[in-house]
Enzyme design. Structure first.
Site, PDB file in Angstrom:
ATOM      1  N   LYS A 199       0.574  15.153   4.062  1.00  0.00           N
ATOM      2  CA  LYS A 199       1.056  14.375   2.907  1.00  0.00           C
ATOM      3  C   LYS A 199       0.150  13.140   2.822  1.00  0.00           C
ATOM      4  O   LYS A 199       0.349  12.163   3.533  1.00  0.00           O
ATOM      5  CB  LYS A 199       2.511  13.958   3.140  1.00  0.00           C
ATOM      6  CG  LYS A 199       3.333  13.714   1.885  1.00  0.00           C
ATOM      7  CD  LYS A 199       2.837  12.608   0.983  1.00  0.00           C
ATOM      8  CE  LYS A 199       3.095  11.227   1.521  1.00  0.00           C
ATOM      9  NZ  LYS A 199       2.457  10.177   0.659  1.00  0.00           N
ATOM     10  N   GLY A 252      -0.216   4.272   9.094  1.00  0.00           N
ATOM     11  CA  GLY A 252       0.317   3.451   8.012  1.00  0.00           C
ATOM     12  C   GLY A 252       0.871   2.156   8.565  1.00  0.00           C
ATOM     13  O   GLY A 252       0.486   1.713   9.649  1.00  0.00           O
ATOM     14  N   GLY A 257       6.246   3.059  10.075  1.00  0.00           N
ATOM     15  CA  GLY A 257       6.188   3.725  11.386  1.00  0.00           C
ATOM     16  C   GLY A 257       7.535   3.679  12.101  1.00  0.00           C
ATOM     17  O   GLY A 257       7.966   4.668  12.701  1.00  0.00           O
ATOM     18  N   GLU A 274      -0.316   5.307  14.275  1.00  0.00           N
ATOM     19  CA  GLU A 274      -1.438   4.344  14.179  1.00  0.00           C
ATOM     20  C   GLU A 274      -1.015   3.325  13.132  1.00  0.00           C
ATOM     21  O   GLU A 274      -0.967   3.637  11.941  1.00  0.00           O
ATOM     22  CB  GLU A 274      -2.722   5.055  13.729  1.00  0.00           C
ATOM     23  CG  GLU A 274      -3.266   6.069  14.701  1.00  0.00           C
ATOM     24  CD  GLU A 274      -3.939   5.454  15.905  1.00  0.00           C
ATOM     25  OE1 GLU A 274      -4.109   4.222  15.950  1.00  0.00           O
ATOM     26  OE2 GLU A 274      -4.282   6.216  16.822  1.00  0.00           O
ATOM     27  N   CYS A 308      -7.225  -1.704   9.255  1.00  0.00           N
ATOM     28  CA  CYS A 308      -6.299  -2.005  10.347  1.00  0.00           C
ATOM     29  C   CYS A 308      -6.980  -2.740  11.499  1.00  0.00           C
ATOM     30  O   CYS A 308      -6.354  -3.498  12.219  1.00  0.00           O
ATOM     31  CB  CYS A 308      -5.661  -0.712  10.844  1.00  0.00           C
ATOM     32  SG  CYS A 308      -6.881   0.515  11.322  1.00  0.00           S
ATOM     33  N   GLU A 405       0.235  -9.372   9.313  1.00  0.00           N
ATOM     34  CA  GLU A 405      -0.864  -8.592   8.748  1.00  0.00           C
ATOM     35  C   GLU A 405      -0.871  -8.758   7.229  1.00  0.00           C
ATOM     36  O   GLU A 405       0.153  -8.555   6.577  1.00  0.00           O
ATOM     37  CB  GLU A 405      -0.706  -7.103   9.084  1.00  0.00           C
ATOM     38  CG  GLU A 405      -1.872  -6.285   8.571  1.00  0.00           C
ATOM     39  CD  GLU A 405      -1.712  -4.788   8.783  1.00  0.00           C
ATOM     40  OE1 GLU A 405      -0.663  -4.246   8.412  1.00  0.00           O
ATOM     41  OE2 GLU A 405      -2.649  -4.168   9.319  1.00  0.00           O
TER      42      GLU A 405
HETATM   43  P1  NDP Z   1       2.487   2.792   4.332  1.00  0.00           P
HETATM   44  O1  NDP Z   1       3.123   2.721   5.656  1.00  0.00           O
HETATM   45  O2  NDP Z   1       3.175   2.171   3.180  1.00  0.00           O
HETATM   46  O3  NDP Z   1       2.213   4.307   3.905  1.00  0.00           O
HETATM   47  C1  NDP Z   1       1.500   5.208   4.726  1.00  0.00           C
HETATM   48  C2  NDP Z   1       1.892   6.625   4.384  1.00  0.00           C
HETATM   49  O4  NDP Z   1       3.269   6.814   4.695  1.00  0.00           O
HETATM   50  C3  NDP Z   1       1.746   6.958   2.895  1.00  0.00           C
HETATM   51  O5  NDP Z   1       1.332   8.306   2.765  1.00  0.00           O
HETATM   52  C4  NDP Z   1       3.167   6.772   2.393  1.00  0.00           C
HETATM   53  O6  NDP Z   1       3.459   7.481   1.208  1.00  0.00           O
HETATM   54  C5  NDP Z   1       3.957   7.336   3.570  1.00  0.00           C
HETATM   55  N1  NDP Z   1       5.355   6.927   3.623  1.00  0.00           N
HETATM   56  C6  NDP Z   1       5.941   5.828   3.090  1.00  0.00           C
HETATM   57  N2  NDP Z   1       7.267   5.824   3.361  1.00  0.00           N
HETATM   58  C7  NDP Z   1       7.528   6.951   4.082  1.00  0.00           C
HETATM   59  C8  NDP Z   1       8.709   7.518   4.644  1.00  0.00           C
HETATM   60  N3  NDP Z   1       9.898   6.933   4.541  1.00  0.00           N
HETATM   61  N4  NDP Z   1       8.610   8.683   5.322  1.00  0.00           N
HETATM   62  C9  NDP Z   1       7.412   9.280   5.456  1.00  0.00           C
HETATM   63  N5  NDP Z   1       6.274   8.819   4.915  1.00  0.00           N
HETATM   64  C10 NDP Z   1       6.316   7.645   4.253  1.00  0.00           C
HETATM   65  O7  NDP Z   1       1.035   2.179   4.548  1.00  0.00           O
HETATM   66  P2  NDP Z   1      -0.093   1.964   3.478  1.00  0.00           P
HETATM   67  O8  NDP Z   1      -0.440   3.243   2.826  1.00  0.00           O
HETATM   68  O9  NDP Z   1       0.303   0.812   2.624  1.00  0.00           O
HETATM   69  O10 NDP Z   1      -1.332   1.578   4.422  1.00  0.00           O
HETATM   70  C11 NDP Z   1      -1.515   0.309   4.926  1.00  0.00           C
HETATM   71  C12 NDP Z   1      -0.997   0.186   6.355  1.00  0.00           C
HETATM   72  O11 NDP Z   1      -1.590   1.175   7.167  1.00  0.00           O
HETATM   73  C13 NDP Z   1      -1.383  -1.124   6.995  1.00  0.00           C
HETATM   74  O12 NDP Z   1      -0.300  -1.683   7.688  1.00  0.00           O
HETATM   75  C14 NDP Z   1      -2.469  -0.765   7.984  1.00  0.00           C
HETATM   76  O13 NDP Z   1      -2.606  -1.626   9.055  1.00  0.00           O
HETATM   77  C15 NDP Z   1      -2.064   0.601   8.388  1.00  0.00           C
HETATM   78  N6  NDP Z   1      -3.232   1.347   8.862  1.00  0.00           N
HETATM   79  C16 NDP Z   1      -3.357   1.577  10.205  1.00  0.00           C
HETATM   80  C17 NDP Z   1      -4.469   2.223  10.710  1.00  0.00           C
HETATM   81  C18 NDP Z   1      -4.613   2.519  12.173  1.00  0.00           C
HETATM   82  O14 NDP Z   1      -5.426   3.374  12.536  1.00  0.00           O
HETATM   83  N7  NDP Z   1      -3.878   1.876  13.047  1.00  0.00           N
HETATM   84  C19 NDP Z   1      -5.556   2.665   9.826  1.00  0.00           C
HETATM   85  C20 NDP Z   1      -5.307   2.382   8.434  1.00  0.00           C
HETATM   86  C21 NDP Z   1      -4.171   1.746   7.980  1.00  0.00           C
HETATM   87  P3  NDP Z   1       3.185   6.840  -0.246  1.00  0.00           P
HETATM   88  O15 NDP Z   1       2.009   7.568  -0.691  1.00  0.00           O
HETATM   89  O16 NDP Z   1       4.381   7.101  -1.075  1.00  0.00           O
HETATM   90  O17 NDP Z   1       2.944   5.376  -0.075  1.00  0.00           O
END
Ligand code: NDP
Length: 503
Positions: A199, A252, A257, A274, A308, A405
């Site tokens: 997804k 994310g 998470g 992550e 990140c 962040e």
């Molecule tokens: P989000 O946590 O908002 O979303 C990440 C993914 O999770 C998206 O596909 C999102 O879908 C999905 N999602 C949202 N809610 C749910 C749920 N309840 N159940 C399952 N899936 C869900 O993060 P962002 O996309 O805004 O990305 C930014 C964040 O990611 C930052 O905090 C960043 O630090 C972190 N990140 C971490 C990395 C690492 O390697 N540690 C690398 C890159 C980013 P939808 O498409 O609807 O939003």
């Protein structure tokens, strides 16, 4: 003030890709959602124009994708030799390389990053990553264990372990580096012999869809790689809660998470996370300042700070504070903002109007604090979600901008005097995160002692965010669970079976 809102026409190939009908990939077939009639408009963040409409799958689509992934786990995929599995992963890398121009343009239009960054990241964390994991399938093996269980005498038993694929993997990825985020999960998943339901972030689906097309082209069996587009709270949550999914690989935010951990308890599936970061860059007075300045500027502003690993907290010794702040601010002021397709663009827009609003909220909080606004601090007018690279001086860890962040181009600088390394490290550790970090000094003892004191999954010396498929990457504390990349990145996709033979 506005960014160069020039409209640059993408290649015909990219236009054709965007213009085609976008669907879900389930069991090797491109299909429409079963019942959901929702769609998402995907925007170019540099121009705010609509790139395409994509369908949103629902829980029933997740059900059939998981069923396809489960069936594939027992079918042709399980019969393929480890050599052949490696060859298929390698062929996927070759196909991606052959389509690098298309993949990079899609990434630029979808995410906003400059083209040279898109090309580099797809090469480094896409193609190279696939090739790295293509070498693993025939090197996954267990152990023989010299014990004599159940009172047996030596020679009466043989105990060994085998490593088996963990099963059906649900992968959920963010929008900040769309293609690498998928490949970081897909490559070890395939190497281990698992199957996947992906997804991707609803804001950036196109390079995931391109990977779907390429996976079919290279002959990855039907059902091994499935893609369900859709919203996190619907398709994502359905995948996490699904009782027939064995593992969730999530990248994310820390907030989501934590929700995922709760949602995954039904069948106690394995979870790797992550998550976010707020990484320190620590500069000692003996450091090579000519290297520090570009290193710190890039650490903070790479991907517009939507990274990140971004080094968003710069700790600088008093003796070199003015010099470093001046140098980094000069670089920040000099970065050319613009659409990612323009050849001279160094920083693109943020991903969305919502993200720009979030980042500007932090910048306003910074302006209202005792921090010094050294440069930037404004969103640009006109089309596109552009925010100036912004530097706040004289920050401290009580400030919201220094603790939380931001995921935007905002760097907080803090000074330190002559004090012990424990005190400096304690400041760097004053966040909930522990993902990355760097130490800049010519003193090898100081460097290694600081590395030991900083509580992060990765700490570099005289560089920041050293990324390579072979270097384990992941977070301590609330930056996540588990590691991606390298041999450790393969582990979460495997389970161990122990066997004892009694002769
Ligand atoms: P989000 O946590 O908002 O979303 C990440 C993914 O999770 C998206 O596909 C999102 O879908 C999905 N999602 C949202 N809610 C749910 C749920 N309840 N159940 C399952 N899936 C869900 O993060 P962002 O996309 O805004 O990305 C930014 C964040 O990611 C930052 O905090 C960043 O630090 C972190 N990140 C971490 C990395 C690492 O390697 N540690 C690398 C890159 C980013 P939808 O498409 O609807 O939003």
């Amino acid at each position: 003030m506005s960014a160069a809102a020039e409209i640059i026409t993408p290649s015909r190939e990219t236009q054709d890709f965007l213009a085609q009908k976008h669907q879900l990939l389930i069991d090797g077939q491109w299909v429409d959602p079963l019942t959901s009639n929702q769609t998402t408009e995907v925007h170019d963040p540099a121009t705010e124009s609509i790139l395409a409409n994509v369908p949103c799958g629902g829980p029933d689509d997740v059900d059939r994708a998981v069923a396809a992934a489960r069936a594939a786990l027992k079918g042709e995929w399980s019969q393929i030799t480890s050599h052949e599995r490696g060859r298929l992963i390698w062929r996927l890398a070759d196909e991606l390389e052959a389509n690098l121009g298309l993949a990079a343009e899609l990434e630029v239009l979808d995410n906003g990053m400059p083209r040279h960054i898109a090309t580099y990241s797809i090469m480094a964390a896409g193609i190279n990553h696939l090739r790295y994991y293509a070498g693993w399938p025939n090197k996954i093996y267990g152990q023989t264990i010299p014990v004599s269980p159940g009172g047996a005498k030596n020679g009466e038993t043989l105990t060994y372990t085998v490593r088996e694929p963990v099963g059906v993997v649900g992968a959920i990825t963010p929008w900040n580096a769309p293609l690498p985020m998928v490949v970081l999960k897909l490559a070890p998943c395939l190497a281990a012999g698992c199957t996947m339901v992906l997804k991707p972030a609803e804001l950036t689906p196109f390079t995931a869809l391109l990977l779907g097309h390429l996976s079919k082209k290279v002959g990855i069996p039907d059902g091994v790689f499935n893609i369900v587009l859709g919203h996190g709270r619907e398709a994502g949550a359905a995948l996490v809660e699904h009782d027939d999914v064995n593992k969730i690989a999530f990248t994310g935010s820390t907030e989501v998470g934590k929700m995922i951990l709760k949602q995954a308890t039904g069948n106690l599936k394995k979870v790797t996370l992550e998550l976010g970061g707020k990484s320190p860059v620590v500069v000692f007075p003996d450091a090579d300042i000519e290297r520090v300045i570009p290193g710190a500027a890039r650490a903070a502003f790479f991907l517009q700070g939507q990274n990140c690993m971004a080094g968003t907290r710069l700790f600088v010794h008093d003796d070199v504070y003015e010099q470093v702040v001046e140098g980094v601010a000069a670089m920040a002021n000099g970065f050319k903002l613009g659409p990612g397709l323009a050849p001279d663009t160094e920083l693109g827009p943020l991903i969305s109007a919502d993200q720009r609003e979030t980042v500007m909220g932090f910048i306003e909080a910074g302006k209202a604090s005792d921090a010094e606004l050294v440069c930037g601090g404004e969103a640009l007018g006109g089309k596109g979600y552009f925010v100036q690279p912004t530097l706040f001086g004289h920050t401290n860890m009580d400030m919201k901008i220094a603790r939380e962040e931001i995921f935007g181009p905002v760097l907080c600088v803090q000074s330190f005097g002559d004090c012990d390394l424990e005190t400096i490290a304690a400041e760097t550790n004053k966040t909930i995160y522990g993902l990355s970090g760097s130490v800049w000094t010519k003193d090898i003892s100081v460097a290694h002692r600081m590395v030991a004191l900083i509580d992060s999954g990765q700490v570099a010396i005289n560089c920041h965010a050293a990324v390579d498929p072979g270097i384990p990457f992941g977070g301590n504390r609330q930056s996540g669970w588990g590691r991606e990349f390298g041999m450790e990145g393969l582990e979460p996709y495997l389970k161990t079976k122990a066997t004892t033979v009694r002769f």
